[in-house]
Write a protein that holds these residues in place. Structure first.
Motif, PDB file in Angstrom:
ATOM      1  N   GLY A 184       0.829  -1.210   0.000  1.00 34.26           N
ATOM      2  CA  GLY A 184       0.000   0.000   0.000  1.00 34.26           C
ATOM      3  C   GLY A 184       0.858   1.253   0.000  1.00 34.26           C
ATOM      4  O   GLY A 184       0.509   2.250   0.622  1.00 34.26           O
ATOM      5  N   THR A 191       1.344   3.460  -2.178  1.00 33.98           N
ATOM      6  CA  THR A 191       0.812   4.671  -2.825  1.00 33.98           C
ATOM      7  C   THR A 191      -0.285   5.327  -1.979  1.00 33.98           C
ATOM      8  O   THR A 191      -0.830   6.360  -2.365  1.00 33.98           O
ATOM      9  N   GLY A 192      -0.616   4.735  -0.836  1.00 34.44           N
ATOM     10  CA  GLY A 192      -1.741   5.233  -0.020  1.00 34.44           C
ATOM     11  C   GLY A 192      -1.386   6.470   0.797  1.00 34.44           C
ATOM     12  O   GLY A 192      -0.236   6.922   0.839  1.00 34.44           O
ATOM     13  N   ASP A 193      -2.417   6.966   1.461  1.00 41.72           N
ATOM     14  CA  ASP A 193      -2.328   8.191   2.253  1.00 41.72           C
ATOM     15  C   ASP A 193      -1.303   8.069   3.399  1.00 41.72           C
ATOM     16  O   ASP A 193      -0.442   8.927   3.591  1.00 41.72           O
ATOM     17  N   LEU A 194      -1.402   6.995   4.141  1.00 44.58           N
ATOM     18  CA  LEU A 194      -0.517   6.819   5.294  1.00 44.58           C
ATOM     19  C   LEU A 194       0.942   6.713   4.852  1.00 44.58           C
ATOM     20  O   LEU A 194       1.835   7.320   5.452  1.00 44.58           O
ATOM     21  N   ARG A 244      -0.869  -1.572  -6.851  1.00 40.99           N
ATOM     22  CA  ARG A 244      -1.371  -1.921  -8.186  1.00 40.99           C
ATOM     23  C   ARG A 244      -1.100  -0.820  -9.187  1.00 40.99           C
ATOM     24  O   ARG A 244      -2.008  -0.124  -9.604  1.00 40.99           O
ATOM     25  N   ARG A 245       0.101  -0.587  -9.563  1.00 39.84           N
ATOM     26  CA  ARG A 245       0.423   0.411 -10.591  1.00 39.84           C
ATOM     27  C   ARG A 245       1.382  -0.230 -11.574  1.00 39.84           C
ATOM     28  O   ARG A 245       2.247  -1.013 -11.164  1.00 39.84           O
ATOM     29  N   PHE A 295      -3.090  -7.924  -4.608  1.00 34.54           N
ATOM     30  CA  PHE A 295      -2.867  -8.861  -3.509  1.00 34.54           C
ATOM     31  C   PHE A 295      -3.293 -10.295  -3.841  1.00 34.54           C
ATOM     32  O   PHE A 295      -2.830 -11.237  -3.224  1.00 34.54           O
ATOM     33  N   SER A 316       0.099  -1.373   5.122  1.00 35.56           N
ATOM     34  CA  SER A 316      -0.543  -0.053   5.064  1.00 35.56           C
ATOM     35  C   SER A 316      -1.679  -0.114   4.036  1.00 35.56           C
ATOM     36  O   SER A 316      -1.656   0.567   3.009  1.00 35.56           O
ATOM     37  N   ILE A 317      -2.632  -0.982   4.325  1.00 34.72           N
ATOM     38  CA  ILE A 317      -3.666  -1.361   3.348  1.00 34.72           C
ATOM     39  C   ILE A 317      -5.034  -1.417   4.026  1.00 34.72           C
ATOM     40  O   ILE A 317      -5.099  -1.477   5.251  1.00 34.72           O
ATOM     41  N   GLU A 340      -1.535  -1.925  11.172  1.00 33.66           N
ATOM     42  CA  GLU A 340      -2.096  -0.621  11.557  1.00 33.66           C
ATOM     43  C   GLU A 340      -3.486  -0.823  12.129  1.00 33.66           C
ATOM     44  O   GLU A 340      -4.175  -1.779  11.797  1.00 33.66           O
ATOM     45  N   LYS A 341      -3.936   0.116  12.952  1.00 35.25           N
ATOM     46  CA  LYS A 341      -5.329   0.068  13.377  1.00 35.25           C
ATOM     47  C   LYS A 341      -6.214   0.342  12.156  1.00 35.25           C
ATOM     48  O   LYS A 341      -5.727   0.975  11.209  1.00 35.25           O
ATOM     49  N   PRO A 342      -7.469  -0.039  12.092  1.00 37.07           N
ATOM     50  CA  PRO A 342      -8.195  -0.685  13.179  1.00 37.07           C
ATOM     51  C   PRO A 342      -7.856  -2.172  13.316  1.00 37.07           C
ATOM     52  O   PRO A 342      -7.713  -2.863  12.310  1.00 37.07           O
TER      53      PRO A 342
HETATM   54  N1  LIG Z   1      -4.312   7.524   6.473  1.00 37.87           N
HETATM   55  C1  LIG Z   1      -4.149   7.633   7.749  1.00 37.87           C
HETATM   56  O1  LIG Z   1      -3.890   8.725   8.258  1.00 37.87           O
HETATM   57  C2  LIG Z   1      -4.252   6.417   8.654  1.00 37.87           C
HETATM   58  C3  LIG Z   1      -4.203   6.610  10.037  1.00 37.87           C
HETATM   59  C4  LIG Z   1      -4.267   5.482  10.866  1.00 37.87           C
HETATM   60  C5  LIG Z   1      -4.375   4.224  10.335  1.00 37.87           C
HETATM   61  N2  LIG Z   1      -4.447   4.059   8.989  1.00 37.87           N
HETATM   62  C6  LIG Z   1      -4.532   2.689   8.467  1.00 37.87           C
HETATM   63  O2  LIG Z   1      -3.475   2.485   7.554  1.00 37.87           O
HETATM   64  C7  LIG Z   1      -3.885   1.624   6.502  1.00 37.87           C
HETATM   65  C8  LIG Z   1      -3.701   2.341   5.168  1.00 37.87           C
HETATM   66  O3  LIG Z   1      -4.496   3.509   5.149  1.00 37.87           O
HETATM   67  P1  LIG Z   1      -4.459   4.572   3.959  1.00 37.87           P
HETATM   68  O4  LIG Z   1      -5.257   5.736   4.423  1.00 37.87           O
HETATM   69  O5  LIG Z   1      -3.066   4.792   3.519  1.00 37.87           O
HETATM   70  O6  LIG Z   1      -5.279   3.808   2.813  1.00 37.87           O
HETATM   71  P2  LIG Z   1      -5.385   4.192   1.263  1.00 37.87           P
HETATM   72  O7  LIG Z   1      -4.980   5.602   1.040  1.00 37.87           O
HETATM   73  O8  LIG Z   1      -6.716   3.735   0.829  1.00 37.87           O
HETATM   74  O9  LIG Z   1      -4.258   3.264   0.603  1.00 37.87           O
HETATM   75  C9  LIG Z   1      -4.441   1.891   0.411  1.00 37.87           C
HETATM   76  C10 LIG Z   1      -3.238   1.308  -0.315  1.00 37.87           C
HETATM   77  O10 LIG Z   1      -3.470  -0.080  -0.529  1.00 37.87           O
HETATM   78  C11 LIG Z   1      -3.256  -0.394  -1.891  1.00 37.87           C
HETATM   79  N3  LIG Z   1      -4.205  -1.428  -2.283  1.00 37.87           N
HETATM   80  C12 LIG Z   1      -5.548  -1.467  -2.044  1.00 37.87           C
HETATM   81  N4  LIG Z   1      -6.073  -2.586  -2.548  1.00 37.87           N
HETATM   82  C13 LIG Z   1      -5.067  -3.268  -3.121  1.00 37.87           C
HETATM   83  C14 LIG Z   1      -4.987  -4.503  -3.816  1.00 37.87           C
HETATM   84  N5  LIG Z   1      -6.062  -5.286  -4.008  1.00 37.87           N
HETATM   85  N6  LIG Z   1      -3.792  -4.892  -4.278  1.00 37.87           N
HETATM   86  C15 LIG Z   1      -2.690  -4.125  -4.085  1.00 37.87           C
HETATM   87  N7  LIG Z   1      -2.705  -2.952  -3.439  1.00 37.87           N
HETATM   88  C16 LIG Z   1      -3.876  -2.527  -2.974  1.00 37.87           C
HETATM   89  C17 LIG Z   1      -3.496   0.900  -2.632  1.00 37.87           C
HETATM   90  O11 LIG Z   1      -2.680   0.872  -3.774  1.00 37.87           O
HETATM   91  P3  LIG Z   1      -3.192   1.134  -5.277  1.00 37.87           P
HETATM   92  O12 LIG Z   1      -4.621   1.621  -5.179  1.00 37.87           O
HETATM   93  O13 LIG Z   1      -2.235   2.148  -5.788  1.00 37.87           O
HETATM   94  O14 LIG Z   1      -3.044  -0.155  -5.885  1.00 37.87           O
HETATM   95  C18 LIG Z   1      -2.947   1.926  -1.660  1.00 37.87           C
HETATM   96  O15 LIG Z   1      -1.554   2.038  -1.812  1.00 37.87           O
HETATM   97  C19 LIG Z   1      -5.326   1.250   6.815  1.00 37.87           C
HETATM   98  O16 LIG Z   1      -5.315   0.065   7.571  1.00 37.87           O
HETATM   99  C20 LIG Z   1      -5.807   2.401   7.676  1.00 37.87           C
HETATM  100  O17 LIG Z   1      -6.861   2.032   8.506  1.00 37.87           O
HETATM  101  C21 LIG Z   1      -4.375   5.145   8.146  1.00 37.87           C
END
Ligand SMILES: NC(=O)c1ccc[n+]([C@@H]2O[C@H](COP(=O)([O-])OP(=O)(O)OC[C@H]3O[C@@H](n4cnc5c(N)ncnc54)[C@H](OP(=O)(O)O)[C@@H]3O)[C@@H](O)[C@H]2O)c1
Length: 505
Positions: free
Chosen positions: A26, A28-31, A60-61, A103, A134-135, A167-169
């Motif tokens: 993950g 590319t995600g926000d965290l 997935r890029r 995945f 981080s997914i 990571e939580k949750p």
């Molecule tokens: N953001 C926060 O501030 C924060 C705070 C606390 C906890 N968390 C936890 O941290 C985790 C990640 O959060 P996030 O906000 O970063 O989520 P997000 O922005 O939705 O990112 C999700 C990541 O997972 C990848 N992904 C999703 N489905 C996939 C698949 N089937 N195959 C491969 N890659 C896949 C996405 O990549 P592509 O779409 O590019 O493939 C992306 O990089 C979660 O468990 C969330 O609860 C986040």
């Protein structure tokens, strides 16, 4: 060779992990962009990463290494806290790899395994690798199963250590948490699982242990004989940002109370650990969490709320139901407050009031101990009319520090006692800036130091507290509060019923 003059127990010198890799699912995600990638740059900049530290991203890029490095550079430039140094970046970037795939794609995981094995040879990491999930939580099982299938999670097969960071949750109730814990502990072994509660990475939270157990001043009064009540607040002025889908499913109690607030409660209420080591600290925290009781009268002592349109910092902000992607009849809470008990000899009878909310007047997290009034006041009643409860406030963020509030005589020929404050501010006392929580926690994962990571039993004990609240609230409408106010009236009434008021942080 180890230095014979260095005492391994001396924690003052920085420790650098042995050669290793970190795989971020993950990436590319926000965290990953806002917290993880900047933290790696900051760690590298502080000289705390091993030479040849390998960072692998998976998402997935249709990307090559160059696209990943460009994303990482932007993230580090935008969000890192330390100054930009080109040589540090070049060294880090030289050891970054991207593995594309979904995945459920076996081939992608085989490719990841090969890449990691190859880097084991070229980078001397000898099988040492941590995996950061981080997914979206729904994806945990498939990723863990892939790691099991490919042997990525296997310490023996890899020839080094393998760790996983979750990571939580950690689930959405007790049953789902047990299911998740069983799976992850089964694939990796419980010692190699690191659950991130980023509050535990904050300096002020760790300082709570120093404050309580390194001093002789506070511990004698840290109990029901002297403490009248405890308030733990985590307030946010922000709304839900772009995380509507996640938040609407989750709500404030699951998002914050179950983890951050209960961990702060555990550190505040725990007994002294016999040693400053992970097992001893986790044991004491777990004892407290298991001693937490939920009030019988939940109508009166468990309040949830949802913000309506209002004003914050001079700006008009939308109500929760009007936020993008939130159903307009949503009953999800954006505020939760509860009175908990801790049934131990130290705390019996002392209420712990916990509250958290979004769109409150300011962003602040604090733990406030309010002490009982002096048993006898040898003054006229009017002399002490302005005297409140003595308070000790640990400010977790922002303006990290501590405040002690007590009564003092107002100068002059009359006798009048009024509350005054004594402040300790990190920013003024120390020249070193505090590291970001993720810097500390990621480094600890690579060092194998589990002190600041909650155990699965702690997570489950916390759900035992939250599940009855959720069951009580299910199907009911939350109380409303205007954005920019300190929660619904019902939260004030909850304290008024006990003859108390919430602190204005
Ligand atoms: N953001 C926060 O501030 C924060 C705070 C606390 C906890 N968390 C936890 O941290 C985790 C990640 O959060 P996030 O906000 O970063 O989520 P997000 O922005 O939705 O990112 C999700 C990541 O997972 C990848 N992904 C999703 N489905 C996939 C698949 N089937 N195959 C491969 N890659 C896949 C996405 O990549 P592509 O779409 O590019 O493939 C992306 O990089 C979660 O468990 C969330 O609860 C986040």
């Amino acid at each position: 060779m180890t230095n014979p003059l260095r005492d391994p127990r001396d924690r003052r010198l920085p420790r650098v992990p042995e050669a290793c890799a970190l795989v971020v699912f993950g990436i590319t995600g926000d965290l990953a962009r806002k917290k993880l990638l900047p933290a790696f740059y900051d760690l590298a900049n502080r000289g705390l990463l091993p030479t040849n530290f390998a960072l692998l991203g998976f998402a997935r890029r249709d990307w090559g290494d160059g696209d990943f490095i460009a994303l990482a550079e932007k993230a580090a430039r935008d969000y890192a806290r330390t100054e930009w140094r080109e040589d540090v970046w070049e060294r880090l970037a030289g050891n970054m790899r991207f593995v594309p795939g979904s995945f459920d794609d076996d081939e992608a995981f085989d490719n990841l395994t090969t890449t990691l094995n190859d880097m084991g040879d070229t980078h001397g990491i000898q099988g040492n690798a941590a995996f950061f999930l981080s997914i979206p939580p729904a994806m945990f099982p498939v990723v863990l199963q892939q790691m099991q299938r490919t042997g990525l999670a296997d310490n023996d097969r890899s020839g080094g250590w393998r760790r996983v960071v979750v990571e939580k949750p950690f689930g959405h109730d007790l049953n789902s948490a047990i299911e998740l814990n069983t799976l992850v502990d089964d694939v990796f072994g419980w010692r190699d699982v690191y659950r991130i509660d980023h509050y535990l990475g904050k300096e002020t939270v760790q300082n709570l242990l120093a404050l309580r157990f390194a001093n002789n001043l506070f511990e004698p009064i840290w109990n029901a004989h002297y403490v009248d009540s405890v308030q733990i607040t985590m307030a946010e002025d922000g709304g839900i940002g772009s995380r509507a889908a996640f938040y609407d499913e989750t709500g404030a109690a699951r998002d914050v109370l179950q983890n951050h607030l209960l961990q702060l409660l555990a550190l505040t209420a725990m007994e002294e650990p016999v040693q400053f080591i992970p097992s001893a600290i986790r044991t004491e925290k777990l004892k407290v969490l298991r001693a937490v009781t939920v009030p019988e009268d939940l109508d009166a002592y468990a309040v949830r709320g949802q913000y309506e349109q209002g004003w914050l910092a001079g700006e008009r902000v939308a109500g929760y139901q009007q936020e993008k992607d939130v159903p307009e009849d949503s009953t999800t809470e954006t505020f939760a407050a509860v009175r908990l008990g801790v049934e131990t000899r130290r705390w019996a009878g002392v209420p712990f009031y916990l509250r958290t909310g979004k769109r409150l007047p300011r962003r602040v997290t604090e733990i406030a101990l309010s002490f009982s009034k002096a048993p006898h006041l040898p003054f006229a009643k009017t002399d002490t009319e302005e005297l409140g409860h003595n308070q000790l406030v640990v400010r977790v963020q922002p303006d990290e520090g501590m405040t002690l509030k007590f009564g003092s005589k107002v100068p002059g020929s009359m006798m009048e006692v009024r509350d005054v404050s004594m402040d300790f501010l990190y920013g003024e006392t120390f020249t070193e800036a505090s590291p970001e929580a993720y810097e500390r926690l990621l480094l600890d994962v690579l060092l194998g130091d589990a002190m600041l990571f909650p155990l699965n039993e702690e997570v489950e004990a916390s759900w035992d507290v939250v599940d009855p609240l959720e069951a009580h609230w299910a199907g009911a409408e939350p109380h409303r509060y205007r954005a920019g106010e300190w929660g619904p009236d019902a939260a004030d009434q909850m304290l008024a019923r006990d003859g108390r008021v919430w602190r204005r942080p």
